[in-house]
Design a protein around this motif. Structure first.
Motif, short mmCIF file in Angstrom:
data_model
loop_
_atom_site.label_atom_id
_atom_site.label_comp_id
_atom_site.label_asym_id
_atom_site.label_seq_id
_atom_site.Cartn_x
_atom_site.Cartn_y
_atom_site.Cartn_z
N MET A 162 0.85 -1.18 0.00
CA MET A 162 0.00 0.00 0.00
C MET A 162 0.89 1.24 0.00
O MET A 162 1.92 1.27 0.65
CB MET A 162 -0.91 -0.02 1.22
CG MET A 162 -1.85 1.16 1.26
SD MET A 162 -3.00 1.13 2.64
CE MET A 162 -4.07 -0.16 2.11
N ASN A 163 0.47 2.24 -0.70
CA ASN A 163 1.22 3.50 -0.76
C ASN A 163 1.16 4.24 0.57
O ASN A 163 0.15 4.23 1.25
CB ASN A 163 0.65 4.41 -1.85
CG ASN A 163 0.83 3.85 -3.22
OD1 ASN A 163 1.77 3.12 -3.48
ND2 ASN A 163 -0.06 4.19 -4.12
N LYS A 164 2.24 4.91 0.89
CA LYS A 164 2.27 5.73 2.10
C LYS A 164 1.59 7.06 1.81
O LYS A 164 1.88 7.72 0.82
CB LYS A 164 3.71 5.96 2.53
CG LYS A 164 3.83 6.79 3.79
CD LYS A 164 5.25 6.79 4.30
CE LYS A 164 5.49 7.74 5.44
NZ LYS A 164 4.50 7.86 6.45
N VAL A 165 0.67 7.43 2.69
CA VAL A 165 -0.05 8.70 2.55
C VAL A 165 0.71 9.76 3.33
O VAL A 165 1.10 9.56 4.47
CB VAL A 165 -1.49 8.58 3.09
CG1 VAL A 165 -2.23 9.91 2.92
CG2 VAL A 165 -2.24 7.46 2.40
N GLY A 166 0.92 10.90 2.69
CA GLY A 166 1.62 11.99 3.36
C GLY A 166 0.79 13.25 3.44
O GLY A 166 -0.10 13.48 2.63
N ALA B 217 -4.58 10.43 -4.68
CA ALA B 217 -4.94 11.01 -3.40
C ALA B 217 -5.69 9.99 -2.55
O ALA B 217 -6.28 9.04 -3.07
CB ALA B 217 -5.82 12.24 -3.61
N ALA B 218 -5.66 10.21 -1.25
CA ALA B 218 -6.42 9.40 -0.30
C ALA B 218 -7.37 10.33 0.44
O ALA B 218 -7.06 11.50 0.66
CB ALA B 218 -5.48 8.73 0.69
N VAL B 219 -8.55 9.82 0.81
CA VAL B 219 -9.56 10.63 1.49
C VAL B 219 -10.05 9.86 2.71
O VAL B 219 -10.31 8.66 2.64
CB VAL B 219 -10.76 10.93 0.55
CG1 VAL B 219 -11.81 11.77 1.27
CG2 VAL B 219 -10.29 11.63 -0.71
N ALA C 99 -7.85 7.29 -4.70
CA ALA C 99 -8.21 7.57 -6.08
C ALA C 99 -6.90 7.78 -6.84
O ALA C 99 -6.00 8.45 -6.34
CB ALA C 99 -9.07 8.83 -6.17
N ASP C 100 -6.81 7.17 -8.01
CA ASP C 100 -5.59 7.39 -8.80
C ASP C 100 -5.64 8.79 -9.39
O ASP C 100 -6.63 9.52 -9.25
CB ASP C 100 -5.39 6.31 -9.86
CG ASP C 100 -6.45 6.29 -10.96
OD1 ASP C 100 -7.03 7.36 -11.29
OD2 ASP C 100 -6.70 5.21 -11.51
N PHE D 244 -12.77 13.96 -10.35
CA PHE D 244 -13.54 14.40 -9.20
C PHE D 244 -13.40 15.91 -8.99
O PHE D 244 -14.39 16.62 -8.83
CB PHE D 244 -13.12 13.63 -7.95
CG PHE D 244 -13.74 14.16 -6.69
CD1 PHE D 244 -15.08 13.95 -6.43
CD2 PHE D 244 -12.99 14.87 -5.78
CE1 PHE D 244 -15.67 14.45 -5.27
CE2 PHE D 244 -13.56 15.37 -4.62
CZ PHE D 244 -14.90 15.16 -4.37
N ILE D 245 -12.18 16.40 -8.98
CA ILE D 245 -11.94 17.83 -8.78
C ILE D 245 -12.60 18.64 -9.90
O ILE D 245 -13.20 19.69 -9.65
CB ILE D 245 -10.43 18.13 -8.69
CG1 ILE D 245 -9.83 17.48 -7.45
CG2 ILE D 245 -10.15 19.62 -8.71
CD1 ILE D 245 -10.45 17.92 -6.14
N GLY D 246 -12.52 18.15 -11.13
CA GLY D 246 -13.19 18.83 -12.25
C GLY D 246 -14.69 18.91 -12.05
O GLY D 246 -15.32 19.94 -12.32
N ALA D 247 -15.29 17.83 -11.54
CA ALA D 247 -16.74 17.82 -11.28
C ALA D 247 -17.10 18.79 -10.17
O ALA D 247 -18.12 19.48 -10.25
CB ALA D 247 -17.19 16.41 -10.93
N VAL D 248 -16.28 18.87 -9.13
CA VAL D 248 -16.53 19.82 -8.04
C VAL D 248 -16.47 21.25 -8.59
O VAL D 248 -17.36 22.06 -8.33
CB VAL D 248 -15.51 19.64 -6.89
CG1 VAL D 248 -15.60 20.79 -5.89
CG2 VAL D 248 -15.73 18.30 -6.19
N LYS D 249 -15.44 21.55 -9.35
CA LYS D 249 -15.28 22.90 -9.89
C LYS D 249 -16.41 23.27 -10.86
O LYS D 249 -16.78 24.43 -10.98
CB LYS D 249 -13.92 23.04 -10.58
CG LYS D 249 -12.78 23.08 -9.59
CD LYS D 249 -11.45 23.21 -10.31
CE LYS D 249 -10.30 23.29 -9.34
NZ LYS D 249 -9.01 23.44 -10.03
N ALA D 250 -16.96 22.27 -11.56
CA ALA D 250 -18.05 22.51 -12.50
C ALA D 250 -19.42 22.50 -11.80
O ALA D 250 -20.44 22.65 -12.47
CB ALA D 250 -18.02 21.46 -13.60
#
Length: 63
Positions: free
Chosen positions: A1-5, A29-31, A44-45, A52-58
């Motif tokens: 598993m990737n380390k979250v920073g 990113a991890a949430v 999320a890759d 996701f960020i694009g959908a939030v901004k739109a």
């Protein structure tokens, strides 16, 4: 598993605990839930996070 920073939450959240935090991953990113950090997190890759960020901004989510 990737380390979250560097877990971060929005500065708009202030001292509220009903928030989510985002952590950086090498390839995305991890949430997680701020009030229940022990419950884990989802990842999320890079492409998923960008979409996701694009959908939030739109403003494509119902409030």
């Amino acid at each position: 598993m990737n380390k979250v920073g560097n877990w971060r939450k929005s500065s708009y959240s202030g001292n509220q605990t009903n928030c989510v935090e985002v952590g950086a991953l090498a390839d995305g990113a991890a949430v997680r839930d701020t009030k229940d950090r022990a419950a884990g997190y989802f990842v999320a890759d890079r492409g998923q996070w960008s979409a996701f960020i694009g959908a939030v901004k739109a403003d494509r989510f119902v409030r």
